[in-house]
Structure formats: structure tokens, C-alpha cells
Write an enzyme that holds these catalytic residues in place. Structure first.
Site, PDB file in Angstrom:
ATOM      1  CG  ASP A 128      -2.012   1.033   1.186  1.00 39.41           C
ATOM      2  OD1 ASP A 128      -1.882   2.002   0.418  1.00 39.41           O
ATOM      3  OD2 ASP A 128      -2.999   0.882   1.931  1.00 39.41           O
ATOM      4  NE  ARG A 130      -4.650   3.063   0.072  1.00 40.26           N
ATOM      5  CZ  ARG A 130      -5.734   2.488   0.574  1.00 40.26           C
ATOM      6  NH1 ARG A 130      -6.930   2.927   0.211  1.00 40.26           N
ATOM      7  NH2 ARG A 130      -5.628   1.503   1.426  1.00 40.26           N
TER       8      ARG A 130
END
EC number: 3.5.4.25
Length: 202
Positions: A128, A130
Site C-alpha cells: 500500500d 497511499r
């Protein structure tokens, strides 16, 4: 360099979930068009329902059943509308931050047996990637005091708290589980700490 944002334009958007004001932000970090969809007056309020939704073209636009994104988007807007006020921040960070091309390549790897985490890693990315700096700046720009974060992801709560946002509560957002998204959701629970009720094994 400290990130900055500018609220460039606000416009009224009537939807099936009621009327919202769309705020278009420019920023100093990237050329992406991050936006906030705001219902009612949120300035100075506590426990504002907030969904920080990362772009998912396949789920949000095409209705793909490989993930729960499109359904979560719909549910979050409905919840905010029912509450009478709230914010949906739409972040342009497709595929947990790896972009649409790599996400589609990851889908092919998943069809060959890898889960979502290992597929991203095989493509040279983190599970991930983000970031939420701009989301925090948007909430500050809207002068929100504290939030109830609409999420199943404890990591998102941790990230927002580190960025100075007061998260008073978590609002679960559980979608339908079916054969097309079962593996995806199972990986979220087992490898990414998401809080979801999974069906018991028979």
C-alpha cells in the site's frame, strides 16, 4: 517541502444521495485532481463523518466485483446524506497508489494465484503506497474540528492521527461478500489488519 493546497472552485452537485458541494483542490505535491464532496456545514463541527476514498476506476466507474470500492463509495455517500453533513475526500491514488496500469497488471497476477499484497510486491511496489497528507490538509481547509472516519482500515486512522487530525470514532463500512471479492477481502483482513466480518468456513 511542506505540502500546500488551494481550494480553486466550489460547485453544487445534486446526486441520488442528495445535494453536495464539490471542492476542487490544486496542490504542491502532484498534478492530480483531488476533490472533497461536502454535505452541509462542517466548519467547526466535531465527529464529522468523513470517508477518505482512494480512486478505483474499475470499481467506482465500471462496477467491478473484484473489490468493494464502488459499493463503499455509494454507501459512504448515502451515510453522509442520511446524517445530514459530512465529507467524502476523493483521492487520486489508484490501486493503493501504484496507478491504473500496474493495478491491472496486478489483477493478472492475482488470476495466476497471487493475493493483492504479493501481486503489488512482485511488480516492485509496496502493498500500500497511499499517502494522506493532502486529505489532512483538505480537512483543515474545511475547518473540521474532529471526525468519525468511515473505514475498516486501522492504518488509515493511524495515518490521519499522525497528521494531526482528531479521529474520535470509526464508522464501519462493510459491503457484500461474494465469490469475486472473497479473496480480496480475506487478504485485507489477514495481511492488512482490516476489520471485517468474514463468513465462517464450512
Amino acid at each position: 517541502m511542506k505540502a500546500t493546497i488551494e481550494d480553486k472552485v466550489q460547485t453544487r452537485i445534486p446526486t441520488k444521495h442528495g445535494e453536495f458541494i464539490l471542492h476542487y483542490y490544486s496542490n504542491s505535491l502532484d498534478e492530480k485532481e483531488h476533490v472533497a464532496f461536502v454535505k452541509g456545514d462542517v466548519a467547526g463541527k466535531d465527529n464529522v463523518p468523513v470517508r477518505i476514498h482512494s480512486e478505483c476506476f474499475t470499481g467506482d466507474v465500471l462496477g467491478s466485483r473484484r473489490c468493494d470500492c464502488g459499493e463503499q463509495l455509494d454507501m459512504a455517500l448515502d451515510l453522509i446524506n442520511q446524517t445530514g453533513f459530512g465529507v467524502l475526500i476523493y483521492m487520486r491514488q489508484e490501486g493503493r497508489g501504484i496507478g491504473l496500469l500496474k493495478k491491472l497488471q496486478a489483477y493478472n497476477l492475482q488470476d495466476q494465484g497471487l493475493d493483492t499484497v504479493d501481486a503489488n510486491i512482485k511488480l516492485g511496489h509496496l502493498a500500500d503506497e497511499r499517502e494522506y497528507d493532502i486529505a489532512a490538509l483538505i480537512l483543515n481547509s474545511l475547518r473540521v474540528n474532529s471526525i468519525a472516519l468511515i473505514t475498516n482500515n486501522p492504518q488509515k486512522i493511524d495515518e490521519m492521527t499522525k497528521l494531526g487530525i482528531q479521529v474520535n470514532d470509526r464508522i464501519p463500512i462493510e459491503t457484500h461478500i461474494h465469490l469475486d471479492n472473497l479473496g480480496y477481502l480475506k487478504t485485507k483482513v489477514e495481511r492488512m489488519r482490516h476489520i471485517l466480518k468474514m463468513p465462517e468456513k464450512k
